[in-house]
Scaffold this motif. Structure first.
Motif, PDB file in Angstrom:
ATOM      1  N   LEU A   8       0.846  -1.193   0.000  1.00 45.63           N
ATOM      2  CA  LEU A   8       0.000   0.000   0.000  1.00 45.63           C
ATOM      3  C   LEU A   8       0.880   1.240   0.000  1.00 45.63           C
ATOM      4  O   LEU A   8       1.641   1.474   0.946  1.00 45.63           O
ATOM      5  CB  LEU A   8      -0.907   0.006   1.234  1.00 45.63           C
ATOM      6  CG  LEU A   8      -1.830  -1.204   1.372  1.00 45.63           C
ATOM      7  CD1 LEU A   8      -2.460  -1.235   2.747  1.00 45.63           C
ATOM      8  CD2 LEU A   8      -2.887  -1.187   0.283  1.00 45.63           C
ATOM      9  N   ASP A   9       0.788   2.026  -1.065  1.00 46.92           N
ATOM     10  CA  ASP A   9       1.506   3.291  -1.136  1.00 46.92           C
ATOM     11  C   ASP A   9       0.935   4.216  -0.064  1.00 46.92           C
ATOM     12  O   ASP A   9      -0.245   4.132   0.289  1.00 46.92           O
ATOM     13  CB  ASP A   9       1.321   3.897  -2.531  1.00 46.92           C
ATOM     14  CG  ASP A   9       2.207   5.098  -2.801  1.00 46.92           C
ATOM     15  OD1 ASP A   9       3.062   5.446  -1.961  1.00 46.92           O
ATOM     16  OD2 ASP A   9       2.041   5.706  -3.879  1.00 46.92           O
ATOM     17  N   ASN A  10       1.739   5.109   0.452  1.00 48.34           N
ATOM     18  CA  ASN A  10       1.320   5.983   1.544  1.00 48.34           C
ATOM     19  C   ASN A  10       0.080   6.799   1.202  1.00 48.34           C
ATOM     20  O   ASN A  10      -0.736   7.086   2.064  1.00 48.34           O
ATOM     21  CB  ASN A  10       2.477   6.911   1.938  1.00 48.34           C
ATOM     22  CG  ASN A  10       2.203   7.629   3.229  1.00 48.34           C
ATOM     23  OD1 ASN A  10       1.903   6.995   4.233  1.00 48.34           O
ATOM     24  ND2 ASN A  10       2.259   8.941   3.200  1.00 48.34           N
ATOM     25  N   GLU A  42       6.835   7.151   6.000  1.00 50.91           N
ATOM     26  CA  GLU A  42       5.991   8.218   5.472  1.00 50.91           C
ATOM     27  C   GLU A  42       4.600   8.278   6.098  1.00 50.91           C
ATOM     28  O   GLU A  42       3.826   9.174   5.791  1.00 50.91           O
ATOM     29  CB  GLU A  42       5.899   8.097   3.955  1.00 50.91           C
ATOM     30  CG  GLU A  42       7.225   8.372   3.297  1.00 50.91           C
ATOM     31  CD  GLU A  42       7.124   9.225   2.068  1.00 50.91           C
ATOM     32  OE1 GLU A  42       6.010   9.458   1.576  1.00 50.91           O
ATOM     33  OE2 GLU A  42       8.182   9.660   1.589  1.00 50.91           O
ATOM     34  N   ILE A  43       4.270   7.342   6.974  1.00 50.29           N
ATOM     35  CA  ILE A  43       3.002   7.441   7.701  1.00 50.29           C
ATOM     36  C   ILE A  43       3.124   8.652   8.627  1.00 50.29           C
ATOM     37  O   ILE A  43       4.123   8.796   9.329  1.00 50.29           O
ATOM     38  CB  ILE A  43       2.709   6.156   8.503  1.00 50.29           C
ATOM     39  CG1 ILE A  43       2.458   4.993   7.551  1.00 50.29           C
ATOM     40  CG2 ILE A  43       1.517   6.357   9.433  1.00 50.29           C
ATOM     41  CD1 ILE A  43       2.324   3.649   8.232  1.00 50.29           C
ATOM     42  N   ASN A 139      10.821  11.931  -3.699  1.00 52.12           N
ATOM     43  CA  ASN A 139      10.579  10.838  -4.653  1.00 52.12           C
ATOM     44  C   ASN A 139      11.235   9.510  -4.263  1.00 52.12           C
ATOM     45  O   ASN A 139      11.100   8.529  -4.978  1.00 52.12           O
ATOM     46  CB  ASN A 139      11.008  11.218  -6.081  1.00 52.12           C
ATOM     47  CG  ASN A 139      10.347  12.482  -6.551  1.00 52.12           C
ATOM     48  OD1 ASN A 139       9.155  12.688  -6.332  1.00 52.12           O
ATOM     49  ND2 ASN A 139      11.099  13.358  -7.182  1.00 52.12           N
ATOM     50  N   GLN A 140      11.942   9.453  -3.148  1.00 47.08           N
ATOM     51  CA  GLN A 140      12.638   8.227  -2.755  1.00 47.08           C
ATOM     52  C   GLN A 140      11.671   7.068  -2.541  1.00 47.08           C
ATOM     53  O   GLN A 140      11.914   5.951  -3.012  1.00 47.08           O
ATOM     54  CB  GLN A 140      13.467   8.471  -1.496  1.00 47.08           C
ATOM     55  CG  GLN A 140      14.340   7.303  -1.104  1.00 47.08           C
ATOM     56  CD  GLN A 140      15.275   7.623   0.052  1.00 47.08           C
ATOM     57  OE1 GLN A 140      15.293   8.742   0.574  1.00 47.08           O
ATOM     58  NE2 GLN A 140      16.053   6.639   0.463  1.00 47.08           N
ATOM     59  N   THR A 141      10.573   7.314  -1.857  1.00 50.64           N
ATOM     60  CA  THR A 141       9.609   6.242  -1.606  1.00 50.64           C
ATOM     61  C   THR A 141       8.922   5.818  -2.895  1.00 50.64           C
ATOM     62  O   THR A 141       8.702   4.625  -3.116  1.00 50.64           O
ATOM     63  CB  THR A 141       8.578   6.676  -0.546  1.00 50.64           C
ATOM     64  OG1 THR A 141       9.280   7.078   0.631  1.00 50.64           O
ATOM     65  CG2 THR A 141       7.633   5.547  -0.189  1.00 50.64           C
ATOM     66  N   ASP A 142       8.592   6.779  -3.768  1.00 49.99           N
ATOM     67  CA  ASP A 142       7.963   6.427  -5.049  1.00 49.99           C
ATOM     68  C   ASP A 142       8.889   5.556  -5.893  1.00 49.99           C
ATOM     69  O   ASP A 142       8.438   4.587  -6.524  1.00 49.99           O
ATOM     70  CB  ASP A 142       7.577   7.682  -5.831  1.00 49.99           C
ATOM     71  CG  ASP A 142       6.424   8.436  -5.200  1.00 49.99           C
ATOM     72  OD1 ASP A 142       5.657   7.823  -4.429  1.00 49.99           O
ATOM     73  OD2 ASP A 142       6.282   9.641  -5.476  1.00 49.99           O
ATOM     74  N   ILE A 143      10.168   5.872  -5.924  1.00 52.82           N
ATOM     75  CA  ILE A 143      11.123   5.065  -6.686  1.00 52.82           C
ATOM     76  C   ILE A 143      11.236   3.676  -6.068  1.00 52.82           C
ATOM     77  O   ILE A 143      11.245   2.666  -6.778  1.00 52.82           O
ATOM     78  CB  ILE A 143      12.494   5.767  -6.765  1.00 52.82           C
ATOM     79  CG1 ILE A 143      12.366   7.068  -7.580  1.00 52.82           C
ATOM     80  CG2 ILE A 143      13.546   4.847  -7.374  1.00 52.82           C
ATOM     81  CD1 ILE A 143      13.563   7.987  -7.481  1.00 52.82           C
ATOM     82  N   LYS A 160       0.387   8.088 -11.926  1.00 56.39           N
ATOM     83  CA  LYS A 160       1.380   8.733 -12.801  1.00 56.39           C
ATOM     84  C   LYS A 160       2.805   8.569 -12.272  1.00 56.39           C
ATOM     85  O   LYS A 160       3.764   8.619 -13.047  1.00 56.39           O
ATOM     86  CB  LYS A 160       1.047  10.199 -13.018  1.00 56.39           C
ATOM     87  CG  LYS A 160       1.146  11.064 -11.777  1.00 56.39           C
ATOM     88  CD  LYS A 160       0.745  12.487 -12.059  1.00 56.39           C
ATOM     89  CE  LYS A 160       0.793  13.437 -10.923  1.00 56.39           C
ATOM     90  NZ  LYS A 160       0.978  13.023  -9.586  1.00 56.39           N
ATOM     91  N   ASP A 161       2.953   8.367 -10.965  1.00 51.49           N
ATOM     92  CA  ASP A 161       4.288   8.164 -10.397  1.00 51.49           C
ATOM     93  C   ASP A 161       4.874   6.804 -10.767  1.00 51.49           C
ATOM     94  O   ASP A 161       6.061   6.572 -10.549  1.00 51.49           O
ATOM     95  CB  ASP A 161       4.250   8.289  -8.873  1.00 51.49           C
ATOM     96  CG  ASP A 161       3.993   9.708  -8.405  1.00 51.49           C
ATOM     97  OD1 ASP A 161       4.186  10.647  -9.203  1.00 51.49           O
ATOM     98  OD2 ASP A 161       3.599   9.877  -7.241  1.00 51.49           O
TER      99      ASP A 161
END
Length: 191
Positions: A8-10, A42-43, A139-143, A160-161
Protein backbone atom coordinates in the motif's frame (compact mmCIF):
# COMPACT_ATOMS: atom_id res chain seq x y z
CA UNK A 1 0.16 -21.77 -1.46
CA UNK A 2 1.05 -18.66 0.55
CA UNK A 3 -0.67 -15.32 0.57
CA UNK A 4 0.01 -12.77 -2.16
CA UNK A 5 1.77 -9.71 -0.73
CA UNK A 6 0.18 -6.42 -1.79
CA UNK A 7 1.92 -3.16 -0.89
CA UNK A 8 0.00 0.00 0.00
CA UNK A 9 1.51 3.29 -1.14
CA UNK A 10 1.32 5.98 1.54
CA UNK A 11 -1.25 7.99 -0.44
CA UNK A 12 -3.78 5.14 -0.07
CA UNK A 13 -4.17 5.48 3.71
CA UNK A 14 -6.50 8.53 3.72
CA UNK A 15 -8.71 6.98 1.05
CA UNK A 16 -8.96 3.64 2.85
CA UNK A 17 -9.58 5.39 6.20
CA UNK A 18 -12.39 7.51 4.72
CA UNK A 19 -14.03 4.37 3.31
CA UNK A 20 -13.54 2.56 6.65
CA UNK A 21 -11.79 -0.41 5.04
CA UNK A 22 -10.92 -3.24 7.41
CA UNK A 23 -7.81 -4.63 5.74
CA UNK A 24 -7.77 -7.83 7.80
CA UNK A 25 -11.28 -8.70 6.63
CA UNK A 26 -10.48 -7.71 3.03
CA UNK A 27 -7.29 -9.79 2.95
CA UNK A 28 -9.20 -13.04 3.29
CA UNK A 29 -7.06 -16.14 3.05
CA UNK A 30 -5.16 -15.12 -0.09
CA UNK A 31 -3.89 -11.54 0.37
CA UNK A 32 -1.29 -10.02 2.68
CA UNK A 33 -1.45 -6.21 2.82
CA UNK A 34 1.64 -4.40 4.05
CA UNK A 35 4.00 -1.52 3.30
CA UNK A 36 7.69 -1.06 2.57
CA UNK A 37 10.19 0.10 5.16
CA UNK A 38 10.28 3.53 3.46
CA UNK A 39 6.47 3.59 3.33
CA UNK A 40 6.46 3.07 7.10
CA UNK A 41 8.55 6.23 7.48
CA UNK A 42 5.99 8.22 5.47
CA UNK A 43 3.00 7.44 7.70
CA UNK A 44 2.25 10.73 9.48
CA UNK A 45 3.61 10.75 13.03
CA UNK A 46 1.28 10.25 16.00
CA UNK A 47 2.02 13.79 17.23
CA UNK A 48 1.46 15.54 13.88
CA UNK A 49 0.01 19.07 14.12
CA UNK A 50 -2.89 18.18 11.78
CA UNK A 51 -5.83 16.29 13.30
CA UNK A 52 -6.44 14.57 9.94
CA UNK A 53 -2.82 13.37 9.81
CA UNK A 54 -3.10 12.05 13.39
CA UNK A 55 -6.28 10.18 12.37
CA UNK A 56 -4.43 8.70 9.39
CA UNK A 57 -1.62 7.59 11.72
CA UNK A 58 -4.15 5.95 14.07
CA UNK A 59 -5.91 4.17 11.20
CA UNK A 60 -2.72 2.96 9.48
CA UNK A 61 -1.13 1.85 12.75
CA UNK A 62 -4.27 -0.05 13.79
CA UNK A 63 -4.67 -1.72 10.39
CA UNK A 64 -1.04 -2.84 10.24
CA UNK A 65 -1.23 -4.16 13.82
CA UNK A 66 -4.46 -6.05 13.06
CA UNK A 67 -2.72 -7.62 10.07
CA UNK A 68 0.41 -8.38 12.10
CA UNK A 69 2.13 -6.82 9.09
CA UNK A 70 5.79 -6.01 9.14
CA UNK A 71 7.18 -3.79 6.39
CA UNK A 72 8.94 -5.50 3.51
CA UNK A 73 12.55 -4.62 2.96
CA UNK A 74 15.30 -5.42 0.53
CA UNK A 75 17.82 -8.15 1.25
CA UNK A 76 21.10 -6.78 2.57
CA UNK A 77 24.08 -8.34 4.24
CA UNK A 78 25.42 -6.34 7.14
CA UNK A 79 27.28 -6.37 10.40
CA UNK A 80 25.18 -8.17 13.03
CA UNK A 81 26.62 -5.86 15.68
CA UNK A 82 25.56 -2.71 13.81
CA UNK A 83 22.22 -1.45 15.21
CA UNK A 84 21.59 0.46 11.96
CA UNK A 85 22.12 -2.58 9.72
CA UNK A 86 18.37 -3.31 9.47
CA UNK A 87 16.81 -6.73 9.39
CA UNK A 88 16.68 -7.52 5.70
CA UNK A 89 18.98 -10.50 5.87
CA UNK A 90 18.08 -14.17 5.58
CA UNK A 91 15.31 -14.17 8.19
CA UNK A 92 14.80 -16.52 11.11
CA UNK A 93 14.10 -20.21 10.57
CA UNK A 94 11.29 -21.37 12.86
CA UNK A 95 11.00 -24.91 14.29
CA UNK A 96 8.10 -25.61 11.90
CA UNK A 97 10.28 -24.77 8.88
CA UNK A 98 8.74 -21.35 8.24
CA UNK A 99 11.05 -18.37 7.75
CA UNK A 100 10.07 -15.18 9.53
CA UNK A 101 11.49 -11.86 8.37
CA UNK A 102 14.35 -11.48 6.00
CA UNK A 103 14.62 -9.37 2.91
CA UNK A 104 13.57 -9.64 -0.70
CA UNK A 105 16.17 -9.89 -3.42
CA UNK A 106 15.47 -7.26 -6.05
CA UNK A 107 14.88 -8.42 -9.60
CA UNK A 108 17.07 -7.27 -12.47
CA UNK A 109 14.02 -5.55 -13.93
CA UNK A 110 13.46 -3.64 -10.68
CA UNK A 111 17.11 -2.67 -10.44
CA UNK A 112 17.04 -1.45 -14.05
CA UNK A 113 13.96 0.64 -13.20
CA UNK A 114 15.81 2.37 -10.35
CA UNK A 115 18.94 2.92 -12.45
CA UNK A 116 17.07 4.52 -15.38
CA UNK A 117 16.18 8.10 -14.41
CA UNK A 118 13.85 8.37 -17.42
CA UNK A 119 11.52 5.81 -15.78
CA UNK A 120 10.69 7.89 -12.69
CA UNK A 121 10.89 11.34 -11.12
CA UNK A 122 14.37 12.44 -10.11
CA UNK A 123 15.53 11.29 -6.70
CA UNK A 124 15.83 14.37 -4.52
CA UNK A 125 13.82 16.54 -6.91
CA UNK A 126 15.38 18.90 -9.44
CA UNK A 127 18.29 19.72 -7.10
CA UNK A 128 18.89 16.07 -6.23
CA UNK A 129 19.03 17.04 -2.55
CA UNK A 130 15.43 18.04 -1.69
CA UNK A 131 14.10 16.18 1.32
CA UNK A 132 10.66 15.50 2.71
CA UNK A 133 9.60 16.11 6.32
CA UNK A 134 10.39 12.43 6.96
CA UNK A 135 14.05 13.05 6.14
CA UNK A 136 13.83 10.92 3.00
CA UNK A 137 14.83 12.40 -0.33
CA UNK A 138 11.98 13.68 -2.47
CA UNK A 139 10.58 10.84 -4.65
CA UNK A 140 12.64 8.23 -2.76
CA UNK A 141 9.61 6.24 -1.61
CA UNK A 142 7.96 6.43 -5.05
CA UNK A 143 11.12 5.07 -6.69
CA UNK A 144 11.31 2.34 -4.05
CA UNK A 145 7.68 1.36 -4.61
CA UNK A 146 8.28 1.44 -8.37
CA UNK A 147 11.03 -1.11 -7.90
CA UNK A 148 8.78 -3.24 -5.72
CA UNK A 149 6.04 -2.98 -8.37
CA UNK A 150 8.12 -4.93 -10.83
CA UNK A 151 7.45 -8.07 -8.77
CA UNK A 152 4.81 -7.28 -6.11
CA UNK A 153 1.52 -5.41 -6.67
CA UNK A 154 1.49 -1.84 -5.31
CA UNK A 155 -1.79 0.00 -4.64
CA UNK A 156 -1.60 3.76 -5.22
CA UNK A 157 -3.71 6.86 -5.85
CA UNK A 158 -0.87 8.48 -7.87
CA UNK A 159 -0.68 6.17 -10.85
CA UNK A 160 1.38 8.73 -12.80
CA UNK A 161 4.29 8.16 -10.40
CA UNK A 162 4.48 4.55 -11.57
CA UNK A 163 3.83 4.69 -15.31
CA UNK A 164 6.85 2.48 -16.07
CA UNK A 165 6.29 -0.02 -13.25
CA UNK A 166 4.60 -3.31 -14.04
CA UNK A 167 2.28 -4.35 -11.17
CA UNK A 168 0.49 -1.15 -10.17
CA UNK A 169 -3.13 -1.02 -9.01
CA UNK A 170 -4.86 2.33 -9.51
CA UNK A 171 -6.96 2.93 -6.40
CA UNK A 172 -8.89 5.64 -8.27
CA UNK A 173 -10.61 2.85 -10.25
CA UNK A 174 -12.23 1.36 -7.13
CA UNK A 175 -15.84 2.52 -7.13
CA UNK A 176 -18.05 -0.35 -5.95
CA UNK A 177 -17.70 -3.68 -4.23
CA UNK A 178 -15.25 -4.68 -1.55
CA UNK A 179 -11.66 -3.50 -1.53
CA UNK A 180 -10.36 -7.08 -1.44
CA UNK A 181 -12.44 -8.09 -4.47
CA UNK A 182 -11.27 -4.99 -6.33
CA UNK A 183 -7.64 -5.93 -5.63
CA UNK A 184 -8.20 -9.54 -6.74
CA UNK A 185 -9.85 -8.39 -9.99
CA UNK A 186 -7.02 -5.96 -10.74
CA UNK A 187 -4.37 -8.61 -9.97
CA UNK A 188 -6.08 -11.06 -12.34
CA UNK A 189 -5.39 -8.60 -15.16
CA UNK A 190 -1.62 -8.94 -14.51
CA UNK A 191 -1.58 -12.60 -15.53
Amino acid sequence: MGKQTVLLDNNAWDFLKDREVDLRAEAGTDLHFTISRLGEMEIPPKGHTSADARATNAYATEQLANLAATPVEWFVLGDLNDPDAGSGGFGDLQPNGEIIGGGYIGSLEGQAYVADDSKHKKLGGSSGTATRPTGLLQNQTDIDYGQWAMDIPVVTKNIKDFKHARLVIDLNKWVTGSFGDFIRTEMAAFT
